[in-house]
Design an enzyme around this catalytic site. Structure first.
Site, short mmCIF file in Angstrom:
data_model
loop_
_atom_site.label_atom_id
_atom_site.label_comp_id
_atom_site.label_asym_id
_atom_site.label_seq_id
_atom_site.Cartn_x
_atom_site.Cartn_y
_atom_site.Cartn_z
N SER A 22 0.17 -1.03 -0.13
CA SER A 22 -0.06 0.04 -0.11
C SER A 22 1.04 1.40 -0.30
O SER A 22 0.55 2.55 -0.59
CB SER A 22 -0.79 0.05 1.48
OG SER A 22 -0.38 0.13 2.85
N ASN A 23 1.71 0.94 0.18
CA ASN A 23 3.32 2.02 0.60
C ASN A 23 3.33 2.56 -1.32
O ASN A 23 3.68 3.83 -1.33
CB ASN A 23 4.23 2.36 1.49
CG ASN A 23 3.75 2.64 2.60
OD1 ASN A 23 3.66 3.76 2.90
ND2 ASN A 23 3.31 1.76 4.32
N LEU A 54 18.62 -5.95 5.63
CA LEU A 54 19.78 -5.51 4.45
C LEU A 54 20.92 -5.55 5.22
O LEU A 54 21.12 -4.99 6.30
CB LEU A 54 19.42 -4.65 3.67
CG LEU A 54 18.59 -4.77 2.84
CD1 LEU A 54 17.96 -2.93 1.72
CD2 LEU A 54 18.59 -5.43 1.75
N ASN A 113 13.58 4.32 4.40
CA ASN A 113 12.40 2.99 4.88
C ASN A 113 11.91 4.05 5.57
O ASN A 113 11.41 4.88 6.22
CB ASN A 113 13.55 2.00 6.08
CG ASN A 113 12.76 1.43 6.89
OD1 ASN A 113 11.67 0.31 5.93
ND2 ASN A 113 12.15 0.36 7.58
N HIS A 128 8.73 3.34 9.01
CA HIS A 128 8.71 1.98 10.19
C HIS A 128 7.25 2.42 11.05
O HIS A 128 7.57 3.72 11.08
CB HIS A 128 9.89 2.36 10.88
CG HIS A 128 9.64 0.80 12.08
ND1 HIS A 128 9.77 -0.19 12.13
CD2 HIS A 128 8.85 1.69 13.16
CE1 HIS A 128 9.74 -0.73 13.43
NE2 HIS A 128 9.07 0.06 14.23
C1 GAR Z 1 3.85 -1.34 6.87
O1 GAR Z 1 2.76 -0.28 8.18
C2 GAR Z 1 5.66 -0.21 7.17
O2 GAR Z 1 5.46 0.55 8.23
C3 GAR Z 1 5.79 -1.47 7.29
O3 GAR Z 1 5.17 -2.59 7.20
C4 GAR Z 1 3.70 -2.41 6.73
C5 GAR Z 1 3.80 -2.45 5.25
O4 GAR Z 1 2.76 -2.02 4.30
N1 GAR Z 1 7.17 -1.72 7.86
C6 GAR Z 1 7.92 -2.50 8.91
O5 GAR Z 1 7.46 -2.67 9.93
C7 GAR Z 1 9.11 -2.22 8.60
N2 GAR Z 1 9.93 -2.61 10.04
P1 GAR Z 1 2.07 -1.76 2.89
O6 GAR Z 1 3.11 -3.50 2.79
O7 GAR Z 1 0.83 -2.16 2.59
O8 GAR Z 1 2.94 -0.75 2.16
#
Ligand code: GAR
Length: 217
Positions: A30-31, A110, A124, A126
């Site tokens: 989604s991001n 990574l 990134n 978070h």
């Molecule tokens: C998001 O909430 C992102 O912040 C998190 O995974 C989700 C991915 O959502 N990332 C982490 O926790 C990394 N440490 P998405 O696949 O819908 O973008």
């Protein structure tokens, strides 16, 4: 002091061509979709040129396909080791001439070698206000701790776990009765606003970095 604002020569270049942005995502994406939408609106100061995933079935790859972005799957099962998997990802990102790497729900840490070799900014997002609640299940950690405010953080990636210099943060309230799902959804809305904006700052050379301190110009 490392200044990410590009010089006159690079500035002239940026008038001709946009920064080439690559994305790594493990799942739903989604991001990535928020980045695609910002790019299509011309708000990213860059173009999305590559989407890679460590999961063949990641929805992120389908989103890339629909947006016409070159994409590749690099599941661990195809490689003899994590090291070989990372080498293949790095080679492919170089082939696509990626200049900024954006991790969007990429659920692998990574290696130090990858981060040393890539020699481009790696970002990134978070789902917590770092440095609180690093690592997995950040929203669950925030609820269990009882904080009243949480949010999301965009940061440069370094060799630690969610420990790199912070570029931008957005806070959201933790409400009485919140579950992991309801808090995650509220934070995700903030992520979709914050990540394209912060990537646009970096791609547009509007970030100055001095050690841990990142300033938006
Ligand atoms: C998001 O909430 C992102 O912040 C998190 O995974 C989700 C991915 O959502 N990332 C982490 O926790 C990394 N440490 P998405 O696949 O819908 O973008």
């Amino acid at each position: 002091m490392l200044c990410l604002r590009r010089g006159k020569r690079a500035k002239r270049r940026s008038e001709l061509s946009l920064m080439r942005i690559g994305v790594l995502a493990s799942g739903r994406g989604s991001n990535l979709q928020a980045l695609i939408e910002a790019w299509k609106l011309g708000e990213l100061n860059g173009e999305l040129v590559a989407v890679g995933s460590d999961h063949e079935e990641a929805l992120a790859l389908k989103r890339a396909e629909e947006a016409g972005i070159p994409h590749g799957a690099f599941p661990l099962s195809r490689f003899s080791s994590r090291q070989e998997q990372e080498k293949a990802i790095l080679t492919w990102l170089r082939e696509q001439k990626v200049e900024i790497l954006v991790l969007a729900g990429f659920m692998r840490v990574l290696s130090k070698e990858f981060l040393q070799d890539i020699q481009i900014p790696v970002l990134n997002i978070h789902p917590s206000l770092l440095p609180s609640f690093q690592g997995l299940h950040a929203q669950r950690q925030a609820l269990d701790y009882g904080v009243k405010i949480s949010g999301c953080t965009v940061h440069f990636v370094d060799e630690g776990l969610d420990s790199g210099p912070i570029i931008a943060q957005e806070a959201v309230p933790v409400l009485p009765g919140d579950t992991e799902d309801s808090l995650s959804a509220r934070i995700l809305e903030a992520e979709h606003r914050l990540y394209p904006e912060a990537v646009g700052w970096v791609a547009g050379g509007r970030i100055k970095r001095n050690g841990r301190i990142v300033v938006k110009l």
